[in-house]
Scaffold this motif. Structure first.
Motif, PDB file in Angstrom:
ATOM      1  N   GLU A 257      17.786 -18.232 106.439  1.00 34.77           N
ATOM      2  CA  GLU A 257      17.528 -18.176 104.741  1.00 34.77           C
ATOM      3  C   GLU A 257      18.971 -17.659 104.411  1.00 34.77           C
ATOM      4  N   PRO A 258      19.501 -18.421 103.566  1.00 30.35           N
ATOM      5  CA  PRO A 258      19.252 -19.697 102.942  1.00 30.35           C
ATOM      6  C   PRO A 258      19.798 -20.809 104.012  1.00 30.35           C
ATOM      7  N   GLY A 259      19.210 -21.821 103.814  1.00 31.53           N
ATOM      8  CA  GLY A 259      19.847 -23.040 104.560  1.00 31.53           C
ATOM      9  C   GLY A 259      20.909 -23.607 104.253  1.00 31.53           C
ATOM     10  N   PRO A 260      21.454 -24.766 104.782  1.00 32.92           N
ATOM     11  CA  PRO A 260      20.602 -25.489 105.763  1.00 32.92           C
ATOM     12  C   PRO A 260      20.414 -24.961 107.024  1.00 32.92           C
TER      13      PRO A 260
ATOM     14  N   LYS B  27      17.312 -22.007  98.249  1.00 34.16           N
ATOM     15  CA  LYS B  27      16.706 -22.400  99.568  1.00 34.16           C
ATOM     16  C   LYS B  27      17.920 -22.788 100.353  1.00 34.16           C
ATOM     17  N   ASN B  28      18.796 -23.777  99.699  1.00 36.95           N
ATOM     18  CA  ASN B  28      19.838 -24.268 100.589  1.00 36.95           C
ATOM     19  C   ASN B  28      20.947 -24.419  99.829  1.00 36.95           C
ATOM     20  N   VAL B  29      22.289 -23.981 100.451  1.00 38.34           N
ATOM     21  CA  VAL B  29      23.668 -23.892  99.840  1.00 38.34           C
ATOM     22  C   VAL B  29      24.202 -25.103 100.146  1.00 38.34           C
ATOM     23  N   PRO B  30      24.648 -25.805  98.706  1.00 39.91           N
ATOM     24  CA  PRO B  30      25.369 -27.000  98.868  1.00 39.91           C
ATOM     25  C   PRO B  30      26.565 -26.997  99.651  1.00 39.91           C
TER      26      PRO B  30
END
Length: 642
Positions: free
Chosen positions: A254-257, A301-304
């Motif tokens: 966490e965070p993802g992906p 939740k997910n970092v670009p």
């Protein structure tokens, strides 16, 4: 062990072994109790390796969990390392063993894997270290960037030695007594406020590592800077994966992906421990996640971004872009005209910047309001960072002790500010962390603040911001003097920023895959994790006092009962009295067992004045509500350039 102490180990063995079949061993070596505290976490990792032809081994360090003996007096002690060498030799000599041993782990287990590699035990052939560093003073949790820090780890580890092992949690004084009487480590660390032999003795130079190293790190993890150092300095083969995570394994990050790493670990172990050509050494040494802009969001939740390979370190196509701090609070490639910018020290500045140069954070504008800030004009094209930016400041202080903090941020067109990276410097350590010296008030010093490893793509139309402050509380305790600091601008040697830039597009990493389903134990459950927890800020504007309340919770359900762990820290600061730091901490571990309830607790009181730190810690044990044992440690410790 050589002194007769028995250490407890869990061996995860391959099913269906043929007669006389031999297997390499993989060692994870920790103080965190293997039979309860980490059991749910351990199984998906160790079982994965056992299913693929390894004896995966989890050992409790002496004095912890099910192992015998008195707790070591510190992390990474000589005793811990000597025991580790004996464990490796024992694993190599077992009838099922091929004689080859690998070592792996996250955090502590990664630290001691690196340290054991430096000691050259003959059977240790390769390591895999996740979220770990060899730099114990500057990088580790006790003195972040060389400056004093207290957080959840101290609460946890000051209480942990007093807890006996599952499932019995014996109250036999022969076992319990030495553990309960073991001094809290935070007290010891407070007595070593500068770099030196104490911090250097557990480690040797990186060039001492002669075996292959696989490193995994996170761009929100405090220990990430070890990876570029090891890529540059270790002569043995080094592989690395750096993702966008905090302090976690990549398969549940966490965070993802989130990504699968255990498959890459097996390729690594197969190559070095089974002599199989898995192709892993034909791939570039570094796979790193290139973060794209995102709005400041503590719950993202997910970092670009995207993964890319780098064939060498530093990257072959990297270039340094220099930006000068301008009188109009701009950043520009043109040298600035001479000017002086002053900043009044506000001790409570920094709450929005988090606890350890990690975590996802909220908008940085509140802390920027009490900092010197410098922005570029809106970018005409995307700009891509990969590496460790430097802030080269010409700075002075009106006080003999000052800290400087530099934060690099992305300013979106709507004005929101997302932290990219940063770092701090104790002004007394400007020349040496082991030989700090007072600042001469008013004298201008050149300060090179190397920020922590980062990746980031600044989009077209966004602005680059550098922010400079003299406090980053509660991450770092405040220095004791009211003061004003100054930055000198102008000329080619004036205060400036260097950014390690690379082309926007690189070679896409081809070995990254989503996590595979994990094999879980059905006889136990775990819930929660204390870090990063939850925290609130209260500000008394009339009295100029700020309070941060942090809470964390975790626990587990086992065949023999239930465990609940609660932790709380209260930080208080008074802007008019920076010499006074107050930290109050409480930790409690409750075991609800058949016929009894055991509660271990620890209570920390830490305060300061201009000359001293005042430390008090009490450890307690209750059975069914009745106090069985208590012990208090209380000392006054002189400030040493902190």
């Amino acid at each position: 062990m050589s002194d007769g102490t028995r250490l407890a180990a869990t061996l995860y063995m391959p099913d269906g072994a043929k007669p006389k079949e031999k297997f390499p061993a993989l060692l994870e070596y920790l103080p965190y109790r293997k039979d309860d505290s980490t059991a749910a976490r351990d199984y998906p990792v160790h079982a994965y390796f056992a299913r693929r032809g390894y004896v995966s081994v989890r050992v409790d360090i002496r004095g912890f969990g099910a192992s015998e003996g008195v707790p070591t007096d510190r992390e990474y002690s000589e005793r811990e390392q000597l025991d580790g060498e004996q464990i490796i030799a024992w694993l190599a000599s077992q009838p099922w063993s091929s004689g080859k041993v690998g070592m792996f782990g996250i955090s502590w287990g990664g630290f001691n894997a690196i340290q054991l590699a430096m000691r050259h035990p003959p059977a240790l052939k390769a390591i895999l270290a996740v979220d770990a560093t060899e730099e114990l003073f500057h990088d580790d949790i006790h003195y972040i960037d060389g400056m004093m820090h207290l957080d959840e780890f101290e609460l946890n580890m000051d209480m942990a030695p007093g807890i006996t092992g599952a499932p019995d949690y014996t109250l036999d004084e022969k076992v319990l007594g030495p553990r309960f009487e073991a001094a809290p480590w935070s007290l010891l660390y407070l007595k070593h406020q500068r770099d030196g032999e104490f911090w250097r003795s557990p480690v040797r130079p990186l060039k001492e590592i002669k075996i292959p190293c696989f490193l995994i790190g996170g761009l929100l993890d405090e220990y990430r800077d070890s990876i570029p150092r090891m890529l540059e300095q270790v002569k043995a083969p080094v592989k690395a994966i750096v993702g966008p995570w905090n302090h976690t394994f990549p398969h549940d990050a966490e965070p993802g992906p989130q990504i699968e790493w255990r498959d890459q670990a097996v390729r690594w172990w197969d190559y070095w421990l089974k002599n199989r050509n898995t192709g892993i050494m034909d791939e570039p040494p570094l796979a790193i996640y290139m973060r794209q802009w995102h709005a400041p969001d503590a719950k993202l939740k997910n970092v670009p971004g995207s993964w890319r390979f780098e064939p060498v370190w530093p990257p072959r196509d990297a270039a340094n872009t220099t930006l000068y701090l301008q009188d109009a609070h701009l950043l520009s490639t043109e040298a600035a005209k001479p000017a002086t910018h002053q900043l009044r020290y506000v001790p409570s500045v920094g709450v929005e910047a988090g606890f350890w140069w990690g975590e996802l954070l909220t908008d940085q504008r509140p802390v920027d309001a009490y900092s010197l800030t410098y922005d570029t004009v809106p970018l005409k094209e995307d700009l891509t960072l990969l590496g460790r930016p430097h802030a080269l400041l010409q700075a002075s202080s009106s006080a003999p002790l000052a800290d400087w903090f530099v934060r690099l941020s992305d300013v979106a067109p709507d004005g929101s500010v997302t932290l990219v990276t940063g770092a701090g410097l104790n002004g007394a350590q400007r020349e040496s962390m082991s030989d700090p010296k007072d600042l001469e008030p008013g004298k201008i010093y050149p300060l090179d603040i190397e920020m922590h490893l980062t990746t980031w793509v600044f989009p077209k139309g966004h602005r680059i911001r550098v922010s400079i402050s003299n406090a980053l509380w509660p991450m770092v305790l405040s220095t004791p003097y009211n003061m004003t600091t100054s930055l000198q601008l102008g000329g080619s040697d004036g205060s400036r920023l260097t950014l390690p830039t690379v082309p926007l597009f690189g070679t896409a990493a081809s070995n990254i895959a989503p996590p595979q389903p994990s094999e879980e134990r059905t006889d136990l459950q775990s819930f929660g994790f204390p870090w990063p927890g939850e925290w609130t800020v209260t500000r008394d504007e009339g009295r100029q006092k700020t309070t941060v309340l942090w809470k964390g919770k975790m626990g587990g359900q086992y065949p023999w009962g239930k465990e609940t762990d609660l932790e709380k820290l209260t930080y208080e600061i008074d802007d008019a009295h920076p010499e006074v730091n107050t930290i109050l901490g409480d930790a409690e571990t409750t075991f609800e067992l058949k016929g009894r309830v055991l509660v271990w607790s620890g209570h920390l009181s830490f305060t300061s004045d201009a000359k001293n730190f005042f430390y008090k810690y009490t450890r307690e044990l209750r059975k069914d509500g009745t106090l069985l044992k208590t012990k208090t440690w209380e000392e006054t410790i002189p400030r040493d350039f902190q």
